[in-house]
Design a protein around this motif. Structure first.
Motif, PDB file in Angstrom:
ATOM      1  N   PRO A 121       0.798  -1.235   0.000  1.00 36.58           N
ATOM      2  CA  PRO A 121       0.000   0.000   0.000  1.00 36.58           C
ATOM      3  C   PRO A 121       0.834   1.291   0.000  1.00 36.58           C
ATOM      4  CG  PRO A 121      -0.147  -1.117   2.125  1.00 36.58           C
ATOM      5  CD  PRO A 121       0.539  -2.064   1.187  1.00 36.58           C
ATOM      6  N   TRP A 122       1.956   1.301   0.739  1.00 39.85           N
ATOM      7  CA  TRP A 122       2.747   2.549   0.746  1.00 39.85           C
ATOM      8  C   TRP A 122       3.315   2.856  -0.639  1.00 39.85           C
ATOM      9  CZ3 TRP A 122       1.713   5.841   4.253  1.00 39.85           C
ATOM     10  CH2 TRP A 122       1.549   5.494   5.596  1.00 39.85           C
ATOM     11  N   TYR A 123       3.598   1.797  -1.392  1.00 43.07           N
ATOM     12  CA  TYR A 123       4.080   1.986  -2.772  1.00 43.07           C
ATOM     13  C   TYR A 123       3.050   2.806  -3.559  1.00 43.07           C
ATOM     14  CZ  TYR A 123       5.190   0.657  -7.616  1.00 43.07           C
ATOM     15  OH  TYR A 123       5.476   0.684  -8.961  1.00 43.07           O
ATOM     16  N   THR A 124       1.804   2.407  -3.428  1.00 43.12           N
ATOM     17  CA  THR A 124       0.724   3.085  -4.157  1.00 43.12           C
ATOM     18  C   THR A 124       0.539   4.510  -3.663  1.00 43.12           C
ATOM     19  OG1 THR A 124      -0.298   0.935  -4.283  1.00 43.12           O
ATOM     20  CG2 THR A 124      -1.666   2.795  -4.853  1.00 43.12           C
ATOM     21  N   HIS A 125       0.579   4.677  -2.339  1.00 39.76           N
ATOM     22  CA  HIS A 125       0.393   6.022  -1.796  1.00 39.76           C
ATOM     23  C   HIS A 125       1.526   6.947  -2.237  1.00 39.76           C
ATOM     24  CE1 HIS A 125      -2.879   4.290   0.131  1.00 39.76           C
ATOM     25  NE2 HIS A 125      -2.370   4.017   1.320  1.00 39.76           N
ATOM     26  N   HIS A 126       2.743   6.405  -2.295  1.00 46.09           N
ATOM     27  CA  HIS A 126       3.862   7.227  -2.783  1.00 46.09           C
ATOM     28  C   HIS A 126       3.563   7.785  -4.170  1.00 46.09           C
ATOM     29  CE1 HIS A 126       7.781   6.986  -5.261  1.00 46.09           C
ATOM     30  NE2 HIS A 126       7.616   8.214  -4.859  1.00 46.09           N
ATOM     31  N   LYS A 127       3.023   6.954  -5.062  1.00 46.53           N
ATOM     32  CA  LYS A 127       2.763   7.421  -6.429  1.00 46.53           C
ATOM     33  C   LYS A 127       1.727   8.548  -6.423  1.00 46.53           C
ATOM     34  CE  LYS A 127       5.443   4.211  -8.090  1.00 46.53           C
ATOM     35  NZ  LYS A 127       6.835   4.560  -8.434  1.00 46.53           N
ATOM     36  N   VAL A 128       0.735   8.426  -5.548  1.00 49.29           N
ATOM     37  CA  VAL A 128      -0.303   9.477  -5.485  1.00 49.29           C
ATOM     38  C   VAL A 128       0.305  10.774  -4.937  1.00 49.29           C
ATOM     39  CG1 VAL A 128      -2.496  10.127  -4.415  1.00 49.29           C
ATOM     40  CG2 VAL A 128      -2.184   7.818  -5.334  1.00 49.29           C
ATOM     41  N   PHE A 129       1.131  10.660  -3.888  1.00 48.88           N
ATOM     42  CA  PHE A 129       1.820  11.852  -3.379  1.00 48.88           C
ATOM     43  C   PHE A 129       2.657  12.496  -4.486  1.00 48.88           C
ATOM     44  CE2 PHE A 129       1.313  10.160   1.057  1.00 48.88           C
ATOM     45  CZ  PHE A 129       0.801  11.320   1.617  1.00 48.88           C
ATOM     46  N   ALA A 130       3.425  11.671  -5.199  1.00 49.43           N
ATOM     47  CA  ALA A 130       4.306  12.218  -6.236  1.00 49.43           C
ATOM     48  C   ALA A 130       3.485  12.924  -7.314  1.00 49.43           C
ATOM     49  CB  ALA A 130       5.156  11.097  -6.840  1.00 49.43           C
TER      50      ALA A 130
END
Ligand SMILES: [Zn+2]
Length: 770
Positions: free
Chosen positions: A162-171
């Motif tokens: 999940p953090w992988y996905t959240h990182h992409k949204v933040f970026a």
């Protein structure tokens, strides 16, 4: 011991005041550099068309759903409608923001603005600022917040990275803010960042350590960027907590902790550290990122600039046997280029620019089908392989996401500058640079890499003298020459350094650069008889023709050690070459690897003398026959101990020990545990099950193998080899597979015993079966 050290490390970080680092080579704004006619411009246009064809409402489908809103359009396919939902939206935001920043085309800004406004709506309808598209996110995050953290290595409480996905949204949000000038995007990112702080606020160092065993992308980079955009210390503090000590502490000490690790799980952590160094001046971040870069590029990278086999890194400088159809995941190179660009800005060393060119030209450009903008997941390097591209609506992967961004930034690393005193010319790509601070516009025209001639024309009078620092590539053999307005100006026989030409440049000045281009060979670090051919920066591959019928026989070269220019001759088409008398079974046509989008190809060849080949041929062909026989009989195969194949085969387990050996994963069901996974079978049978074991000295296996509930073998692996991988074949009774497309294979230790250590499974049609 452990928690104390973590606490100490955190204290050090918090006590040291941030010392932002000045960049020694500054990038130009994206709008300053325009691409001119050429393959990179074509690649960019294909992606731009594709981005405009995407329906943002489909990307927003699950975000709305998980915020209690009705989706407006059906979800896209592939990983978007599996556990990793949501990462594509982040990439799409970034790609559209990049494209808007470069071109000013309002259509891209409209897309960005729309997506951000929809994310605002999602946040408004929730109490907590969370932006998630993954199924079951609320349950999992509630558990994590309470400190209930489970991970099988590739998941967090059953959720896929999940953090992988959240990182992409933040970026994506931060790019929308910075590049597409959307002020709402920063507010959304802050709210989401505050959620991340809250959800992790009760976690102890042990909780963090357990959680970070699951891939977390570049959360440290995202939080560092949020800190940079807001100046709020709390985001920097959170960035520091995304620190996977198991991998990063050894790297900080100059120890290679990468063998056996999932490559793309690691690279973003280092991109984040490089970014943190820029913001804080923390020396260990810099040391870690430098050591990582050198280790990755010099010890784990193929000739095309990509790394990983089946997504994993093997032993350092052991690449010659790690060639398959699943080499060089494209995300890895996306991330390596991001890291390389950062390191170049911190310290403009030409090795960074040389690597950038290698990977950008031979992997990233190769990874896109220019006809429709679709992209590769892996870049196969096994002889006889060919590329698979993604689909506009289905079969999306991580690399489909990074692939949206890759081709929107071909112009971002051509030029860099130091104030108005020096201009780095790093990549030789037709383009135009607008540099108002220096008073000039510079147009670069070239057919490079077809030839080594590059022409730069100055428009406008420079306000003061500056140096044009021209990259003399490390691979170049011979003299780099520079002429200005038709007169010899400078030359260098020292490749791997910049050649500087300082002048007070005037309107109409014409700089002609001539880079010596020649054929050359690069050898595998662990097998100097396994070679790849290059012309200048271009990796060449033998064109093995259309992808039809049985695989062609593996080609070898019998060159007797003669120089490559003697046996590889140019053809009429630029960058095409034909081998002369050295190919076995026949001579071959070589073309630039990056252009072989649809045909089968071979990049690496075994190179023999005539005498060696006479000795080796029978053995070589017998092994080729064995592998070919296994491949043609294979119905299904999977690697065990690796994320993607285990997901694809729905592997489930309890009480398993997952480790690596010789750079490859394996999994052992311990006492009281089990594992099972799905395998396709030939419904007409008979089928064999081939299991690959690691000869594990730690365990004395005693277990059963069941197929769809029927015990097909009891196994103790007595007398089997230790400390290497080996195959064992089991017959599966036809009654078990008759009429079925798929079965469940279960590995079950006997009471109080362990199973063998499994690293692979394969179903093949039995020998002699019709
Ligand atoms: Zn990927």
């Amino acid at each position: 011991m452990l928690p104390l050290c973590v606490a100490a490390c955190l204290t050090v970080h918090q006590a040291t005041p941030a010392r932002p680092q000045p960049m020694k080579a500054e990038p130009f704004p994206l709008s300053a550099v325009q691409l001119l006619e050429g393959p990179f411009q074509h690649a960019n246009q294909a992606t731009a068309r594709y981005l405009l064809s995407i329906d943002p409402d489909r990307l927003l489908h699950s975000f709305r759903k998980h915020s209690g809103l009705e989706p407006k359009a059906p979800i896209y396919g592939g990983w978007e409608n599996m556990g990793l939902a949501g990462h594509s939206l982040g990439h799409y935001l970034s790609a559209c923001a990049l494209e808007f920043a470069r071109t000013g085309d309002a259509r891209f800004k409209e897309k960005v603005d729309y997506v951000v406004s929809e994310l605002v709506a999602c946040q408004v309808s929730r109490p907590d600022g969370y932006l998630g598209a993954m199924p079951d996110g609320d349950r999992v995050w509630a558990e994590v917040k309470r400190g209930e953290i489970r991970t099988g290595g590739f998941d967090l409480n059953g959720l896929w990275a999940p953090w992988y996905t959240h990182h992409k949204v933040f970026a994506g949000l931060l790019d929308a803010h910075q590049l597409a000038v959307n002020p709402q995007a920063l507010a959304v990112a802050k709210k989401f960042g505050d959620w991340a702080i809250d959800v992790t606020s009760n976690l102890t160092p042990e909780h963090w350590e357990r959680m970070l065993a699951c891939e977390y992308g570049g959360m440290n980079e995202a939080m560092a960027d949020l800190y940079a955009a807001t100046g709020e210390q709390k985001y920097l503090d959170l960035a520091r907590k995304f620190y996977d000590r198991r991998v990063l502490e050894p790297l900080a000490k100059g120890e290679n902790s990468l063998p056996g690790k999932h490559s793309n799980t690691q690279i973003p952590k280092i991109v984040g550290l490089a970014r943190l160094f820029e913001l804080t001046g923390e020396e260990s971040d810099r040391k870690t990122s430098l050591f990582f870069w050198e280790t990755m590029v010099f010890d784990h990278t193929y000739v095309i600039g990509g790394n990983s086999n089946h997504e994993y890194l093997g032993l350092p400088r052991q690449l010659s046997e790690a060639l398959s159809s699943n080499t060089a995941e494209t995300c890895n190179t996306y991330n390596m280029l991001r890291l390389t660009r950062r390191l170049f800005m911190q310290d403009p060393r030409i090795e960074y620019a040389d690597y950038y060119e290698r990977a950008h030209l031979n992997h990233i450009l190769a990874s896109q089908n220019p006809a429709n903008g679709m992209v590769t997941y892996f870049m196969p390097l096994a002889s006889g392989s060919s590329r698979e591209y993604s689909n506009p609506e289905h079969a999306w992967t991580c690399c489909h996401g990074t692939g949206m961004e890759n081709h929107t930034k071909h112009s971002d690393s051509i030029f860099f500058h130091q104030g108005t005193d020096r201009l780095f010319v790093n990549l030789f790509i037709p383009s135009e640079l607008l540099w108002p601070e220096a008073g000039v516009k510079i147009r670069m025209q070239t057919r490079y890499p077809e030839d080594g001639r590059i022409e730069l024309t100055i428009h406008g009078d420079a306000q003061q003298p500056f140096e044009m620092a021209i990259r003399h590539p490390g691979w170049a053999e011979g003299t780099l020459e520079v002429r200005v307005n038709g007169m010899d100006e400078a030359r260098s026989s020292d490749p791997g350094r910049y050649l500087g030409v300082r002048r007070h440049w005037r309107d109409g000045d014409r700089i002609e650069v001539s880079i010596p281009m020649a054929l050359r060979l690069e050898r595998m670090p662990d097998n100097d008889r396994r070679i790849a051919a290059l012309y200048g920066p271009v990796v060449l591959a033998a064109d093995l023709g259309a992808r039809r019928g049985a695989l062609p026989r593996t080609s070898v070269l019998v060159t007797d050690g003669r120089p490559v220019a003697e046996w590889l001759r140019p053809e009429d088409t630029p960058l095409s070459f034909r081998s002369v008398g050295v190919g076995r079974p026949g001579d071959l046509t070589f073309r630039p690897f990056h252009t072989l989008h649809h045909n089968r190809y071979a990049v690496y060849f075994d190179d023999f003398t005539e005498a060696q080949w006479q000795q080796a041929e029978a053995e070589y062909r017998a092994e080729e026959e064995r592998v070919r026989d296994l491949e043609t009989r294979t119905v299904d195969s999977m690697r065990i101990g690796e994320m993607q194949p285990e997901r694809d085969h729905n592997l489930r387990s309890d009480r398993n020990d997952v480790r690596q050996a010789n750079g490859r994963g394996f999994r052992t069901a311990m006492a009281g545990g089990w594992m099972e996974f799905e395998m396709k079978v030939d419904p007409n049978g008979p089928n064999d099950l081939v299991l690959t074991y690691w000869g594990n000295e730690r365990v004395r296996p005693d277990f059963e193998i069941l197929v769809d509930g029927t015990r097909i073998a009891e196994e103790r692996l007595a007398g089997r080899p230790a400390n290497r991988f080996y195959d064992v074949t089991y017959q599966v009774p036809t009654t078990v597979t008759q009429g079925k497309e798929q079965v469940v294979v279960r590995i079950q230790p006997r009471a109080n015993m362990w199973a063998g250590s499994l690293s692979g499974a394969r179903i093949v049609r039995s020998k002699g079966a019709p």
